[in-house]
Enzyme design. Structure first.
Site, PDB file in Angstrom:
ATOM      1  N   LYS A 194       1.256   9.648   5.976  1.00  0.00           N
ATOM      2  CA  LYS A 194       1.290   8.669   6.503  1.00  0.00           C
ATOM      3  C   LYS A 194       2.657   7.527   5.718  1.00  0.00           C
ATOM      4  CE  LYS A 194      -3.738   7.959   6.744  1.00  0.00           C
ATOM      5  NZ  LYS A 194      -4.812   6.953   6.477  1.00  0.00           N
ATOM      6  N   TYR A 248     -14.382   0.711  -8.082  1.00  0.00           N
ATOM      7  CA  TYR A 248     -15.700   1.449  -7.996  1.00  0.00           C
ATOM      8  C   TYR A 248     -16.629   1.184  -9.368  1.00  0.00           C
ATOM      9  CZ  TYR A 248     -13.656   3.303  -3.965  1.00  0.00           C
ATOM     10  OH  TYR A 248     -12.816   3.365  -2.547  1.00  0.00           O
ATOM     11  N   GLU A 291       7.563  -7.185   1.870  1.00  0.00           N
ATOM     12  CA  GLU A 291       6.294  -6.862   2.384  1.00  0.00           C
ATOM     13  C   GLU A 291       5.442  -8.075   2.207  1.00  0.00           C
ATOM     14  OE1 GLU A 291       5.201  -4.987   4.620  1.00  0.00           O
ATOM     15  OE2 GLU A 291       6.378  -3.118   4.268  1.00  0.00           O
ATOM     16  N   ARG A 321     -10.933   9.536   1.007  1.00  0.00           N
ATOM     17  CA  ARG A 321     -10.833  10.172   2.239  1.00  0.00           C
ATOM     18  C   ARG A 321     -11.776  11.190   2.488  1.00  0.00           C
ATOM     19  NH1 ARG A 321      -3.957  10.660   2.522  1.00  0.00           N
ATOM     20  NH2 ARG A 321      -3.588   8.639   2.951  1.00  0.00           N
ATOM     21  N   LYS A 359       0.783  -1.119  -0.015  1.00  0.00           N
ATOM     22  CA  LYS A 359       0.002  -0.043   0.000  1.00  0.00           C
ATOM     23  C   LYS A 359       0.860   1.246   0.126  1.00  0.00           C
ATOM     24  CE  LYS A 359      -3.743   2.234   2.352  1.00  0.00           C
ATOM     25  NZ  LYS A 359      -4.651   2.375   3.748  1.00  0.00           N
ATOM     26  N   LYS A 376      -2.228  -1.629  -3.655  1.00  0.00           N
ATOM     27  CA  LYS A 376      -2.940  -0.199  -3.803  1.00  0.00           C
ATOM     28  C   LYS A 376      -1.930   0.978  -3.705  1.00  0.00           C
ATOM     29  CE  LYS A 376      -6.361   2.026  -0.875  1.00  0.00           C
ATOM     30  NZ  LYS A 376      -6.882   2.024   0.483  1.00  0.00           N
ATOM     31  N   SER A 422      -9.989   5.084  -5.604  1.00  0.00           N
ATOM     32  CA  SER A 422     -11.126   6.410  -5.927  1.00  0.00           C
ATOM     33  C   SER A 422     -10.497   7.401  -6.865  1.00  0.00           C
ATOM     34  CB  SER A 422     -11.447   6.925  -4.677  1.00  0.00           C
ATOM     35  OG  SER A 422     -10.281   7.445  -4.039  1.00  0.00           O
TER      36      SER A 422
END
Length: 353
Positions: A216, A312, A232, A204, A194, A247, A273
């Protein structure tokens, strides 16, 4: 010329025989944003055709999706400020509306596959995925909080839990907690790679979950890095992940392919998004054909190695399939056809988890 590749592109029948990649609704996951208001259907301004749904509208949305052949959903809570605190305790509260809606969806539609979101940010006054102390994200003290969320979500009936927090060691910590609580069959779809991306903006906005301070970048991956994703992935798989995720998706096709070619674990990608909003905005300007852009984008995510695609545009694509607007060569071969409702989503049935 003895060899002319164009011969194999001459018509749809020939193209169909040699097509390498197929895409159906069984590979897609529909995101849903949930709110505590029972009858709410509030549009998300930053992401057209996406809504914040109360329980009644959620049940309608799931039923409508099932009628289009969609069985897979990932759920996100839009949490009012009064339920937030520093330790995200509402995330595992027995009165949590998110857990109640999920339980009702599973009761009404047991054939669905429900995927959760495990992270502190929807429930935290700090808006971060982990516990914040003196401006720093504290990794190890976050893990018990995530484990409590995981057990509560498993109890609500989620099939797969989605740790999106990117804390080190969280998959193993969750797996141990789930097994100890008797939820050995509940799977984990880990957000493995991510990235600290600019493409999360509409999400968000929908959740009102942006950090209250800082960013982040100390726990999400650097967009400059590719090989780090292998580290990871190895950790998540060793700790018990049943799926690994990349992502965002479009800018990270190389990472999707890298994980697909170097692991045996199913790979999910999250077509986020901002990536979807770009296509919608360009189509509204008349700069591209949205139907064609959606088909090409999702097919390319499959080609790169995505076993599962969270997007989406899931309902958009499903409608195109139902209305017969997809080119024949984009559809699954008829011998692989399945009924609209299945007891187990294809991407789970195809793998031993």
């Amino acid at each position: 010329m003895l060899k002319r590749p164009r011969r194999n592109r001459r018509n749809a029948a020939i193209r169909g025989m040699i097509q390498e990649t197929h895409l159906s609704t069984e590979h897609l996951v529909q995101p849903l944003f949930l709110v505590s208001k029972e009858n709410s259907r509030e549009p998300v301004k930053a992401l057209p055709n996406t809504y914040r749904l109360g329980i009644k509208e959620t049940l309608k949305e799931v039923e409508d999706s099932l009628n289009l052949g969609i069985t897979n959903f990932i759920l996100f809570p839009v949490v009012p400020d009064q339920y937030k605190d520093k330790f995200a305790t509402y995330g595992y509260d027995e009165d949590n509306f998110y857990l109640k809606i999920a339980a009702e969806v599973k009761r009404r539609f047991p054939e669905t596959c429900l995927i959760s979101d495990v992270a502190m940010d929807p429930y935290s006054t700090d808006g971060h995925d982990g516990l914040v102390r003196d401006g720093k994200i504290i990794n190890d003290e976050t893990l018990p909080i995530l484990a409590k969320m995981a057990v509560a979500q498993a109890a609500a009936g989620f099939d797969l839990l989605g740790p999106s927090d990117m804390m080190d060691g969280r998959v193993g910590y969750m797996r141990e907690a789930l097994d100890a609580a008797g939820y050995m069959d509940t799977g984990i779809m880990a957000y493995t790679a991510k990235y600290a991306s600019a493409f999360y903006g509409p999400f968000r906005h929908a959740l009102d979950s942006a950090p209250r301070g800082g960013d982040k970048k100390t726990y999400q991956m650097d967009p400059a890095n590719q090989r780090e994703a292998l580290i990871e992935a190895a950790l998540d798989i060793d700790e018990g992940a049943d799926f690994i995720m990349v992502k965002p998706a479009l800018n990270y096709l190389d990472v999707i392919s890298l994980l697909k070619n170097n692991t045996e674990t199913p790979v999910a990608s999250y077509h986020v998004s901002g990536e979807c909003a770009m296509l919608i905005a360009a189509a509204e300007k008349g700069w591209l054909d949205l139907d064609q852009a959606v088909q090409e984008t999702l097919l390319c995510l499959r080609r790169a190695g995505s076993d599962v695609i969270i997007t989406y545009f899931t309902k958009h694509y499903a409608r195109l399939m139902k209305q017969g607007h997809l080119p024949e060569e984009h559809k699954e071969p008829k011998t692989h056809a399945r009924s609209k409702r299945t007891s187990m989503p294809a991407f789970i049935k195809d793998y031993k988890i």
